[in-house]
Design an enzyme around this catalytic site. Structure first.
Site, PDB file in Angstrom:
ATOM      1  N   ARG A   1       0.858  -1.179   0.000  1.00 35.31           N
ATOM      2  CA  ARG A   1       0.000   0.000   0.000  1.00 35.31           C
ATOM      3  C   ARG A   1       0.898   1.233   0.000  1.00 35.31           C
ATOM      4  O   ARG A   1       1.784   1.370   0.852  1.00 35.31           O
ATOM      5  CB  ARG A   1      -0.873   0.008   1.250  1.00 35.31           C
ATOM      6  CG  ARG A   1      -1.752   1.227   1.298  1.00 35.31           C
ATOM      7  CD  ARG A   1      -2.445   1.403   2.632  1.00 35.31           C
ATOM      8  NE  ARG A   1      -3.267   2.604   2.581  1.00 35.31           N
ATOM      9  CZ  ARG A   1      -3.466   3.413   3.612  1.00 35.31           C
ATOM     10  NH1 ARG A   1      -2.922   3.160   4.770  1.00 35.31           N
ATOM     11  NH2 ARG A   1      -4.227   4.475   3.488  1.00 35.31           N
TER      12      ARG A   1
ATOM     13  N   ASP B   1      -3.317   4.455  -3.026  1.00 39.02           N
ATOM     14  CA  ASP B   1      -4.642   4.894  -2.558  1.00 39.02           C
ATOM     15  C   ASP B   1      -5.304   5.852  -3.548  1.00 39.02           C
ATOM     16  O   ASP B   1      -6.526   5.946  -3.619  1.00 39.02           O
ATOM     17  CB  ASP B   1      -4.501   5.632  -1.219  1.00 39.02           C
ATOM     18  CG  ASP B   1      -4.550   4.691  -0.036  1.00 39.02           C
ATOM     19  OD1 ASP B   1      -4.332   3.489  -0.230  1.00 39.02           O
ATOM     20  OD2 ASP B   1      -4.791   5.166   1.089  1.00 39.02           O
TER      21      ASP B   1
ATOM     22  N   HIS C   1     -17.236   4.902   2.111  1.00 34.42           N
ATOM     23  CA  HIS C   1     -16.226   4.290   2.983  1.00 34.42           C
ATOM     24  C   HIS C   1     -16.222   5.128   4.259  1.00 34.42           C
ATOM     25  O   HIS C   1     -15.675   6.228   4.296  1.00 34.42           O
ATOM     26  CB  HIS C   1     -14.853   4.323   2.298  1.00 34.42           C
ATOM     27  CG  HIS C   1     -13.744   3.777   3.148  1.00 34.42           C
ATOM     28  ND1 HIS C   1     -13.140   2.560   2.913  1.00 34.42           N
ATOM     29  CD2 HIS C   1     -13.119   4.290   4.244  1.00 34.42           C
ATOM     30  CE1 HIS C   1     -12.202   2.349   3.819  1.00 34.42           C
ATOM     31  NE2 HIS C   1     -12.175   3.393   4.636  1.00 34.42           N
TER      32      HIS C   1
ATOM     33  N   GLY D   1     -19.495   2.200   8.384  1.00 33.71           N
ATOM     34  CA  GLY D   1     -20.411   1.808   7.310  1.00 33.71           C
ATOM     35  C   GLY D   1     -20.877   0.369   7.428  1.00 33.71           C
ATOM     36  O   GLY D   1     -22.026   0.041   7.127  1.00 33.71           O
ATOM     37  N   GLU D   2     -19.978  -0.504   7.907  1.00 32.34           N
ATOM     38  CA  GLU D   2     -20.312  -1.930   8.032  1.00 32.34           C
ATOM     39  C   GLU D   2     -21.092  -2.243   9.308  1.00 32.34           C
ATOM     40  O   GLU D   2     -21.809  -3.240   9.364  1.00 32.34           O
ATOM     41  CB  GLU D   2     -19.025  -2.768   8.028  1.00 32.34           C
ATOM     42  CG  GLU D   2     -18.292  -2.775   6.696  1.00 32.34           C
ATOM     43  CD  GLU D   2     -16.878  -3.323   6.810  1.00 32.34           C
ATOM     44  OE1 GLU D   2     -16.640  -4.167   7.704  1.00 32.34           O
ATOM     45  OE2 GLU D   2     -16.009  -2.913   6.028  1.00 32.34           O
TER      46      GLU D   2
END
Length: 400
Positions: free
Chosen positions: A90, A147, A207, A332-333
């Site tokens: 990343r 990203d 997100h 969000g989850e």
């Protein structure tokens, strides 16, 4: 034939890793090395579902990677170092230079270093991880996953700021957007769940974690996103302000005697939910406080949801409609309450959601929360950036 890929997220004093079996996308092990370069570094690795923790001094990222690879062998996770066929790293900022993931060469490494002025806290740390892995595993492909890359499909009208144009040409000042790997993963997953080609879908991806960003994804391509030149822009976040009137910065400096750097620190670390509530940046704490009657905590939650709600309307307009709204990341989850607040009043757009389904989807569950007749589908998808990284290693590392 299965291949083992390492997905890496290196910080200045930490190294997060996942070993993934591809193409099955099966997690083999994961772990974290903390306090690299400090006394009593902590190495945690998952073995047969149990966390194994050791404390020892680890002087740098090279030693950290060495210890991690030794642990893989010691715990029989791999038989041989050559079982690992690629690594994916990343990298926070790829600027305009990298519109997609890329196999890392000396030249790419140099370009990531040059982009450090756009992400001074992150790119140098990401590079430490890259250099350590390239040194210890020199014969396999190493891939950088940015990203910012997913958002490089944004048109000029979305990414340009209304500043003198030469600031963009001379200094690269423009909207870049972040969380691209997550937005890319959930948009692809939403298309799979609907059994429709992603090219036919208009998706608004939310997100929402301690950091939060919204993306408008038309036909699989990002056409706008809420974060900007930095991850400070956009919606209200855990400790970040999101969008404010830029003239507030000199105003606050004048009123308080603080420097520009100090005000920036306030906007990044003392604002958002924390600043509004005065108590916490953690949504779970604020929900409890709001339930017990704390008005400021309730107000913070209302502001937070309102900003996301506004972006959904804006991005539906940008795409001349929307087919799918996705919720992902920690809040969000898992936050039934925030999802409900964000979706409230969107019936005019064709969003009809089922409160019961909404209540059932948390703790890593995936599924739809809309009524069957709803023209716009609403879906909760746990993000999996590591699997997306592993996919890109297969593609850009020439392993397919």
């Amino acid at each position: 034939m299965s291949k083992l890929i390492l997905a890496i997220n290196a910080g200045s004093s930490s190294l997060k890793f996942q070993l993934i079996r591809m193409p099955e996308e099966e997690l083999v092990t994961k772990g974290l090395i903390e306090r690299i370069g400090l006394k009593d570094s902590i190495f945690t690795i998952e073995v047969n579902g149990e966390k194994v923790k050791t404390v020892q001094d680890i002087k740098d990222h090279v030693e950290a990677v060495d210890i991690m690879l030794d642990a893989f062998k010691a715990h029989n996770i791999i038989n041989d170092i050559n079982d690992i066929v690629g690594t994916g790293h990343r990298v926070v900022h790829g600027g305009e230079k990298f519109p997609e993931s890329v196999a890392i060469t000396d030249e790419v490494e140099k370009e990531i270093e040059e982009l450090s002025e756009l992400a001074p806290l992150h790119n140098p740390a990401n590079l430490m991880g890259i250099r350590a892995f390239r040194k210890l595993l020199p014969n396999i492909p190493h891939v950088a996953i940015f990203d910012t890359a997913f958002h490089q499909t944004m048109p000029e009208k979305a990414y340009l700021y209304s500043l003198p144009y030469h600031y963009y040409k001379d200094y690269g000042i423009r909207k870049y957007g972040f969380h691209g790997t997550s937005h890319k993963f959930v948009s692809q997953r939403a298309a799979e769940m609907l059994d429709k080609p992603i090219e036919d879908l208009r998706i608004i991806s939310c997100h929402i974690g301690n950091g939060a960003s919204i993306a408008a994804i038309d036909g699989g391509k990002s056409i706008d996103t809420s974060m900007g030149f930095t991850p400070l822009a956009g919606v209200t976040m855990g400790t970040r302000s999101g969008n404010i009137d830029p003239a507030l910065i000199p105003f606050i400096m004048e009123k308080t005697g603080k420097t520009a750097e100090q005000v920036l620190e306030i906007l990044n670390k003392e604002s958002g939910l924390l600043g509004l509530s005065g108590t916490s940046s953690d949504l779970r704490d604020l929900s409890e406080e709001a339930e017990s009657g704390k008005a400021r905590s309730q107000m913070a939650l209302d502001v937070f949801a309102s900003k996301i709600h506004k972006y959904i309307g804006s991005y539906a307009a940008r795409m001349h409609g929307v087919d799918v709204i996705v919720f992902t990341a920690g809040i969000g989850e898992n936050s039934v309450e925030i999802r409900a607040k964000v979706l409230e009043g969107l019936e005019f757009m064709g969003v009809y959601w089922d409160p019961k389904k909404n209540e059932n989807l948390l703790r890593g569950k995936e599924g739809f929360i809309n009524y069957p007749h709803s023209p716009v589908k609403v879906v909760v998808i746990p993000t999996d950036e590591e699997s997306m990284i592993a996919r890109d290693v297969m593609t850009f590392g020439g392993l397919k």
